[in-house]
Motif scaffolding. Structure first.
Motif, PDB file in Angstrom:
ATOM      1  N   THR A  12       0.943  -1.279   0.272  1.00  0.00           N
ATOM      2  CA  THR A  12       0.075   0.120  -0.002  1.00  0.00           C
ATOM      3  C   THR A  12       1.081   1.239  -0.119  1.00  0.00           C
ATOM      4  O   THR A  12       0.478   2.359  -0.499  1.00  0.00           O
ATOM      5  N   PHE A  15       1.241   2.241  -3.444  1.00  0.00           N
ATOM      6  CA  PHE A  15       0.164   2.657  -4.057  1.00  0.00           C
ATOM      7  C   PHE A  15      -0.031   4.269  -3.619  1.00  0.00           C
ATOM      8  O   PHE A  15      -0.497   4.849  -4.273  1.00  0.00           O
ATOM      9  N   ASN A  16       0.030   4.433  -2.200  1.00  0.00           N
ATOM     10  CA  ASN A  16      -0.075   5.722  -1.895  1.00  0.00           C
ATOM     11  C   ASN A  16       0.923   6.673  -2.567  1.00  0.00           C
ATOM     12  O   ASN A  16       0.580   7.609  -2.693  1.00  0.00           O
ATOM     13  N   GLN A  19      -0.367   7.428  -5.731  1.00  0.00           N
ATOM     14  CA  GLN A  19      -1.451   8.519  -5.725  1.00  0.00           C
ATOM     15  C   GLN A  19      -0.865  10.019  -5.555  1.00  0.00           C
ATOM     16  O   GLN A  19      -1.325  10.849  -6.145  1.00  0.00           O
ATOM     17  N   LYS A 111      -7.563  -5.415  -4.453  1.00  0.00           N
ATOM     18  CA  LYS A 111      -8.141  -4.222  -3.844  1.00  0.00           C
ATOM     19  C   LYS A 111      -9.684  -4.583  -3.621  1.00  0.00           C
ATOM     20  O   LYS A 111     -10.445  -4.989  -4.180  1.00  0.00           O
ATOM     21  N   GLN A 113     -13.376  -3.020  -2.326  1.00  0.00           N
ATOM     22  CA  GLN A 113     -14.363  -1.934  -2.289  1.00  0.00           C
ATOM     23  C   GLN A 113     -15.313  -2.203  -1.778  1.00  0.00           C
ATOM     24  O   GLN A 113     -16.050  -3.108  -2.354  1.00  0.00           O
ATOM     25  N   SER A 126     -12.382   1.859   0.624  1.00  0.00           N
ATOM     26  CA  SER A 126     -11.513   1.124  -0.250  1.00  0.00           C
ATOM     27  C   SER A 126     -10.170   0.741   0.295  1.00  0.00           C
ATOM     28  O   SER A 126      -9.633   1.694   0.850  1.00  0.00           O
ATOM     29  N   LYS A 128      -6.806  -0.515  -0.453  1.00  0.00           N
ATOM     30  CA  LYS A 128      -6.024  -0.495  -1.448  1.00  0.00           C
ATOM     31  C   LYS A 128      -5.285  -1.783  -1.857  1.00  0.00           C
ATOM     32  O   LYS A 128      -5.192  -2.353  -2.889  1.00  0.00           O
TER      33      LYS A 128
END
Length: 486
Positions: A12, A15-16, A19, A111, A113, A126, A128
């Motif tokens: 994560t 992914f962070n 982003q 992931k 959701q 969510s 991730k």
């Protein structure tokens, strides 16, 4: 049940980081193009500092995020400086969708959701990146599911669960007739229009002069090659998006798995389905193919999509009723025959579809009278489109649901709405329509964020419009309150 607090997978952090980096991408690119020489060296130091800050925030954001299921609630705690807590009752959770991008699949992650009733734009929660085991455990704690995202094949599903998987041949046909070449062509034209700002002026001018110097035959050949390349890209895009498409019905839910690079698993509770749609693009109509989709109230809004969800990317027209009987038997129609519109209503369609072309024609005639043949072609196109809209429009009413058909752009759409899902029926008549005993009807269902989604049938017989209104207004109380999925 899951009581112990859990953190997301360490991936994560990556992914962070992506982003955060995406949010700073535009100023970074502008800085690279603006600064030159020695200033570029300072920019590199600034970028290095920004990357370190982004990485620190990514690690802190991952470490401070925890989730657990406790006391019939999904409990989320997050926040770096200000601690935030969100408790979601399991009874409010409508569906849990699992998605695997390329990076997720490399590390066997998913992931998650979580969508709730009345959820706004995007998923309510969510997660991730969690392990496949934790994702399935979370879903098992909240909702039942018949098979794993890693084994979503018809062979793994018990025989008492209806299931279908798209064949490679049908998937190729879906890509061939998707009509995405128009979208790709628009994107290509936009990129070309922006190229002048990014490409050096000398190189751009030389390229333009080279193209102008080519023979007409060679230019046409290059154009054909470009169209073929875009067409092949459209086929590839469809096959990547809907590869391994599988639909399974389990109790009161539909489970859809699709995607080659990014593997998605979507859960659709039957009680959230508001209408069933059949879409026939202009390329598919001659071959008798169509796409089947459902309109779902609430849920997440993915980029580039509305609240429609594809039930099956491509089916033959004669296969659709059997498909609905298998997965949504309450939406199966006893008769596919639709009532056509009266001939006296055709002129309204012709006029509405020709107004814009008439304005363009007038401008061309005033400024460029030598190109009068263009005005004739445009006017004929407008009249033809209006006639197709009139010819394709129709409706059908039975005791369970209403079916309306209309042309949406270049596609022909058929919408079937169950009686209990209709939120409103409105009849409109202007003075001329009233004189000719015609009427226009608007049907409304619940759409995204609880707002209405509307469908129109224009220039119906006035008596038929009243019959439709009476069918909706005077339904029996026990029918209105009954559970259509029982």
């Amino acid at each position: 049940m899951m009581y112990k607090e859990k953190r997301l997978h360490p991936a994560t952090i990556f992914f962070n980081f992506l982003q955060f980096l995406k949010e700073f991408a535009l100023p970074i690119i502008l800085g690279l193009f603006t600064l030159r020489g020695q200033a570029l060296l300072y920019l590199i130091f600034i970028l290095g500092a920004i990357f370190l800050v982004i990485l620190s925030f990514s690690v802190a954001s991952w470490y401070r995020f925890t989730y657990r299921v406790e006391d019939e609630e999904l409990r989320i705690e997050h926040g770096i400086f200000i601690r935030k807590k969100r408790y979601i009752s399991i009874n409010r959770i409508q569906s849990i969708n699992l998605t695997q991008s390329v990076f997720h699949r490399i590390f066997k992650l998913v992931k998650v959701q979580v969508e709730t009733a009345g959820g706004g734009e995007g998923a309510e929660v969510s997660l991730k990146a969690v392990t496949l085991q934790d994702g399935e455990l979370l879903r098992a704690d909240i909702k039942a599911k018949p098979e794993s995202i890693e084994h979503s094949t018809t062979e793994d599903v018990p025989t008492d669960y209806p299931s279908d998987k798209i064949s490679v041949r049908r998937l190729f046909i879906a890509g061939t007739t998707s009509g995405s070449i128009g979208v790709l062509l628009a994107v290509f034209a936009f990129l070309i229009s922006q190229a002048e700002q990014l490409i050096p002026d000398d190189f751009f001018d030389q390229s333009v002069q080279w193209i102008i110097g080519l023979s007409l035959t060679l230019i046409i050949g290059l154009g054909i090659i470009l169209l073929i390349v875009l067409w092949l890209l459209g086929i590839a895009g469809t096959m990547i998006k809907y590869g391994n498409f599988t639909i399974t019905k389990y109790k009161n839910e539909l489970f859809i798995t699709r995607g080659l690079l990014e593997k998605k698993q979507i859960t659709i509770p039957l009680k959230r389905i508001q209408a069933v749609g059949i879409d026939e693009s202009i390329l598919r109509q001659p071959f008798g193919f169509a796409e089947v989709y459902v309109e779902v109230a609430g849920g997440s809004l993915e980029k580039g999509e509305d609240f429609s969800t594809v039930l099956f990317p491509i089916l033959k027209r004669e296969e659709i009723e059997a498909f609905l009987e298998k997965y949504l038997p309450t939406y199966k129609s006893p008769s596919e025959e639709l009532h056509t519109l009266p001939k006296r209503g055709m002129w309204y369609y012709l006029v509405r579809s020709s107004v814009l072309f008439l304005i363009i024609t007038s401008v061309i005639l005033y400024f460029l009278p030598q190109f009068i043949w263009i005005t004739v072609v445009l006017l004929l196109i407008g009249l033809l489109y209006g006639f197709l809209k009139y010819k394709d429009s129709g409706y059908n009413i039975n005791h369970k649901h209403v079916t309306v058909r209309y042309r949406r752009g270049l596609s022909r759409s058929t919408i079937r709405i169950f009686h209990n899902r209709l939120q409103a029926v409105e009849i409109k008549q202007h003075k001329v329509e009233r004189m000719q005993a015609l009427a226009s009807v608007k049907l409304s269902i619940i759409g995204l964020l609880g707002s209405g989604t509307h469908y129109h049938v224009k220039e119906m017989e006035g008596k038929e419009a009243e019959r439709l209104f009476d069918w909706y207004s005077y339904r029996k109380r026990d029918e209105a309150n009954s559970n259509i999925y029982s």
